[in-house]
Design a protein around this motif. Structure first.
Motif, PDB file in Angstrom:
ATOM      1  N   TYR A 108       0.842  -1.196   0.000  1.00 50.86           N
ATOM      2  CA  TYR A 108       0.000   0.000   0.000  1.00 50.86           C
ATOM      3  C   TYR A 108       0.877   1.245   0.000  1.00 50.86           C
ATOM      4  O   TYR A 108       1.956   1.256   0.598  1.00 50.86           O
ATOM      5  CB  TYR A 108      -0.879   0.028   1.249  1.00 50.86           C
ATOM      6  N   VAL A 109       0.383   2.296  -0.649  1.00 51.30           N
ATOM      7  CA  VAL A 109       1.109   3.566  -0.702  1.00 51.30           C
ATOM      8  C   VAL A 109       0.149   4.694  -0.386  1.00 51.30           C
ATOM      9  O   VAL A 109      -0.930   4.798  -0.987  1.00 51.30           O
ATOM     10  CB  VAL A 109       1.715   3.806  -2.102  1.00 51.30           C
ATOM     11  N   ASP A 110       0.536   5.553   0.551  1.00 55.49           N
ATOM     12  CA  ASP A 110      -0.225   6.774   0.827  1.00 55.49           C
ATOM     13  C   ASP A 110       0.710   7.724   1.552  1.00 55.49           C
ATOM     14  O   ASP A 110       1.816   7.335   1.964  1.00 55.49           O
ATOM     15  CB  ASP A 110      -1.472   6.483   1.667  1.00 55.49           C
ATOM     16  N   ASN A 111       0.295   8.971   1.718  1.00 53.98           N
ATOM     17  CA  ASN A 111       1.170   9.933   2.393  1.00 53.98           C
ATOM     18  C   ASN A 111       0.417  10.828   3.359  1.00 53.98           C
ATOM     19  O   ASN A 111       0.833  11.951   3.630  1.00 53.98           O
ATOM     20  CB  ASN A 111       1.941  10.777   1.365  1.00 53.98           C
ATOM     21  N   ASP A 112      -0.696  10.322   3.886  1.00 55.85           N
ATOM     22  CA  ASP A 112      -1.452  11.082   4.883  1.00 55.85           C
ATOM     23  C   ASP A 112      -1.142  10.522   6.263  1.00 55.85           C
ATOM     24  O   ASP A 112      -1.196   9.307   6.473  1.00 55.85           O
ATOM     25  CB  ASP A 112      -2.949  10.980   4.591  1.00 55.85           C
ATOM     26  N   PRO A 113      -0.798  11.365   7.254  1.00 58.34           N
ATOM     27  CA  PRO A 113      -0.430  10.856   8.577  1.00 58.34           C
ATOM     28  C   PRO A 113      -1.472   9.955   9.219  1.00 58.34           C
ATOM     29  O   PRO A 113      -1.128   8.954   9.846  1.00 58.34           O
ATOM     30  CB  PRO A 113      -0.224  12.134   9.401  1.00 58.34           C
ATOM     31  N   ASP A 135       5.046   4.964   3.066  1.00 62.61           N
ATOM     32  CA  ASP A 135       4.658   6.355   3.273  1.00 62.61           C
ATOM     33  C   ASP A 135       5.342   7.168   2.177  1.00 62.61           C
ATOM     34  O   ASP A 135       6.514   7.525   2.294  1.00 62.61           O
ATOM     35  CB  ASP A 135       5.110   6.793   4.666  1.00 62.61           C
ATOM     36  N   ALA A 136       4.634   7.414   1.072  1.00 60.28           N
ATOM     37  CA  ALA A 136       5.243   8.063  -0.086  1.00 60.28           C
ATOM     38  C   ALA A 136       4.182   8.806  -0.883  1.00 60.28           C
ATOM     39  O   ALA A 136       2.987   8.580  -0.723  1.00 60.28           O
ATOM     40  CB  ALA A 136       5.958   7.032  -0.964  1.00 60.28           C
ATOM     41  N   ASP A 137       4.661   9.675  -1.781  1.00 61.75           N
ATOM     42  CA  ASP A 137       3.787  10.545  -2.567  1.00 61.75           C
ATOM     43  C   ASP A 137       3.679  10.027  -3.985  1.00 61.75           C
ATOM     44  O   ASP A 137       4.684   9.647  -4.602  1.00 61.75           O
ATOM     45  CB  ASP A 137       4.374  11.960  -2.569  1.00 61.75           C
ATOM     46  N   VAL A 138       2.471  10.046  -4.536  1.00 58.10           N
ATOM     47  CA  VAL A 138       2.248   9.595  -5.909  1.00 58.10           C
ATOM     48  C   VAL A 138       3.089  10.393  -6.906  1.00 58.10           C
ATOM     49  O   VAL A 138       3.429   9.894  -7.987  1.00 58.10           O
ATOM     50  CB  VAL A 138       0.751   9.682  -6.277  1.00 58.10           C
ATOM     51  N   HIS A 139       3.476  11.614  -6.552  1.00 54.85           N
ATOM     52  CA  HIS A 139       4.283  12.432  -7.445  1.00 54.85           C
ATOM     53  C   HIS A 139       5.713  11.924  -7.580  1.00 54.85           C
ATOM     54  O   HIS A 139       6.473  12.435  -8.413  1.00 54.85           O
ATOM     55  CB  HIS A 139       4.311  13.892  -6.960  1.00 54.85           C
ATOM     56  N   ASP A 140       6.093  10.921  -6.783  1.00 56.55           N
ATOM     57  CA  ASP A 140       7.445  10.364  -6.848  1.00 56.55           C
ATOM     58  C   ASP A 140       7.363   8.871  -7.178  1.00 56.55           C
ATOM     59  O   ASP A 140       7.649   8.019  -6.330  1.00 56.55           O
ATOM     60  CB  ASP A 140       8.169  10.590  -5.524  1.00 56.55           C
ATOM     61  N   PRO A 141       6.960   8.527  -8.399  1.00 61.26           N
ATOM     62  CA  PRO A 141       6.751   7.118  -8.737  1.00 61.26           C
ATOM     63  C   PRO A 141       8.015   6.278  -8.674  1.00 61.26           C
ATOM     64  O   PRO A 141       7.955   5.081  -8.355  1.00 61.26           O
ATOM     65  CB  PRO A 141       6.195   7.173 -10.160  1.00 61.26           C
ATOM     66  N   ASP A 142       9.181   6.870  -8.946  1.00 57.38           N
ATOM     67  CA  ASP A 142      10.423   6.097  -8.906  1.00 57.38           C
ATOM     68  C   ASP A 142      10.708   5.615  -7.487  1.00 57.38           C
ATOM     69  O   ASP A 142      11.153   4.479  -7.277  1.00 57.38           O
ATOM     70  CB  ASP A 142      11.586   6.932  -9.435  1.00 57.38           C
ATOM     71  N   ALA A 143      10.465   6.478  -6.504  1.00 60.19           N
ATOM     72  CA  ALA A 143      10.673   6.081  -5.110  1.00 60.19           C
ATOM     73  C   ALA A 143       9.680   5.000  -4.710  1.00 60.19           C
ATOM     74  O   ALA A 143      10.035   4.057  -3.988  1.00 60.19           O
ATOM     75  CB  ALA A 143      10.540   7.297  -4.187  1.00 60.19           C
ATOM     76  N   ILE A 144       8.445   5.120  -5.169  1.00 60.06           N
ATOM     77  CA  ILE A 144       7.431   4.104  -4.866  1.00 60.06           C
ATOM     78  C   ILE A 144       7.859   2.753  -5.397  1.00 60.06           C
ATOM     79  O   ILE A 144       7.834   1.739  -4.690  1.00 60.06           O
ATOM     80  CB  ILE A 144       6.068   4.509  -5.453  1.00 60.06           C
ATOM     81  N   VAL A 145       8.284   2.718  -6.654  1.00 57.83           N
ATOM     82  CA  VAL A 145       8.695   1.454  -7.265  1.00 57.83           C
ATOM     83  C   VAL A 145       9.901   0.868  -6.539  1.00 57.83           C
ATOM     84  O   VAL A 145       9.946  -0.338  -6.244  1.00 57.83           O
ATOM     85  CB  VAL A 145       8.997   1.661  -8.760  1.00 57.83           C
ATOM     86  N   ALA A 146      10.895   1.703  -6.238  1.00 61.62           N
ATOM     87  CA  ALA A 146      12.104   1.214  -5.581  1.00 61.62           C
ATOM     88  C   ALA A 146      11.796   0.601  -4.216  1.00 61.62           C
ATOM     89  O   ALA A 146      12.329  -0.458  -3.860  1.00 61.62           O
ATOM     90  CB  ALA A 146      13.113   2.353  -5.436  1.00 61.62           C
ATOM     91  N   ARG A 147      10.916   1.244  -3.470  1.00 60.80           N
ATOM     92  CA  ARG A 147      10.603   0.732  -2.142  1.00 60.80           C
ATOM     93  C   ARG A 147       9.651  -0.448  -2.195  1.00 60.80           C
ATOM     94  O   ARG A 147       9.743  -1.384  -1.389  1.00 60.80           O
ATOM     95  CB  ARG A 147      10.063   1.868  -1.278  1.00 60.80           C
TER      96      ARG A 147
END
Length: 271
Positions: A108-113, A135-147
């Protein structure tokens, strides 16, 4: 379940309950309890302006269930990357998938506390599979994929879930780029599962215009709706599965009596 990113809600900023937030208002509309008076006030006002909104919220949630069940049972998918998951509620992606195939792996990915706080305690999975939260932002897809690669095997098909998230990326070119970059990271045989609000009059989308104007003046984050052709462009290079890009209530419905709603839904295959 573990939080892969290592960042905390406190590290990202304190929970702000003075302004209505999408995750909490959406939770209110589908009957959840994880919301505040400010969220209820904005939610009720929009409901009065645009009475379809609660039906849209419920239909979007029902679409998620049908899409996950279809992908697990009919397409053999065992990995899901759910970007913009929102607050945990009944029948989350991992619960649906692992009920059918306990070995399923979900990130799961989201960035709301508040989503992060609840995800830590509620998004637990089977021993055979895995359930993680980034805990990540949709605007940073590369970080999402890496994690996400710490939990998912990107050499095997992945269902990328983007339900009601690209409407918070106001720049359409940026939103398309996000989809392209995420889908480029997953192999052939993967899927894109997407819902998105529309302004199209054939689905009653005119009501979204004033409702979203009120939202953008009184809540966060800012939101937009898009016409069919812009939503369809997110699937460029992918093969839409039947019945194509339709009102999410009409995507493989269990009940044919459902009316059209101004929220597109579709599932597409990466060839």
């Amino acid at each position: 379940m573990s939080e892969q990113g290592g960042t905390s809600a406190e590290g990202r900023g304190r929970l702000d309950t003075s302004v209505a937030h999408n995750a909490r208002v959406w939770n209110y509309w589908i009957g959840g309890k994880d919301n505040y008076v400010v969220d209820q006030g904005v939610g009720d006002h929009i409901d009065a302006m645009f009475p379809l909104i609660r039906s849209v919220a419920r239909a979007d949630r029902a679409f998620l269930g049908r899409a996950v069940r279809f992908l697990v049972t009919e397409r053999g998918v065992r990995q899901f990357l759910d970007i913009g998951t929102g607050l945990p509620t009944v029948d989350n992606t991992h619960e649906i998938a692992q009920r059918i195939a306990p070995e399923s792996r979900i990130v799961y990915v989201d960035n709301d506390p508040i989503v992060l706080a609840h995800a830590r305690t509620l998004l637990t999975g089977t021993r055979e599979g895995a359930t993680d939260y980034i805990d990540a932002d949709v605007h940073d897809p590369d970080a999402i994929v890496a994690r996400a690669a710490q939990t998912l095997d990107f050499e095997r098909p992945v269902a990328v879930m983007m339900l009601g998230i690209l409407n918070f990326v106001l720049d359409t070119a940026k939103a398309r780029d996000i989809v392209r970059r995420v889908m480029a990271a997953v192999p052939s045989g993967s899927f894109l599962v997407l819902t998105h609000p529309t302004t199209d009059s054939e689905l009653g989308g005119e009501g979204n215009i004033e409702a979203m104007k009120f939202w953008n003046e009184n809540a966060t984050p800012p939101i937009t709706a898009r016409p069919r052709e812009e939503v369809a462009a997110f699937f460029e290079g992918l093969d839409l599965l039947d019945p194509g890009l339709v009102s999410c209530a009409h995507w493989r419905p269990e009940d044919d009596s459902a009316g059209a709603l101004p929220q597109f839904g579709a599932v597409a295959l990466k060839p």
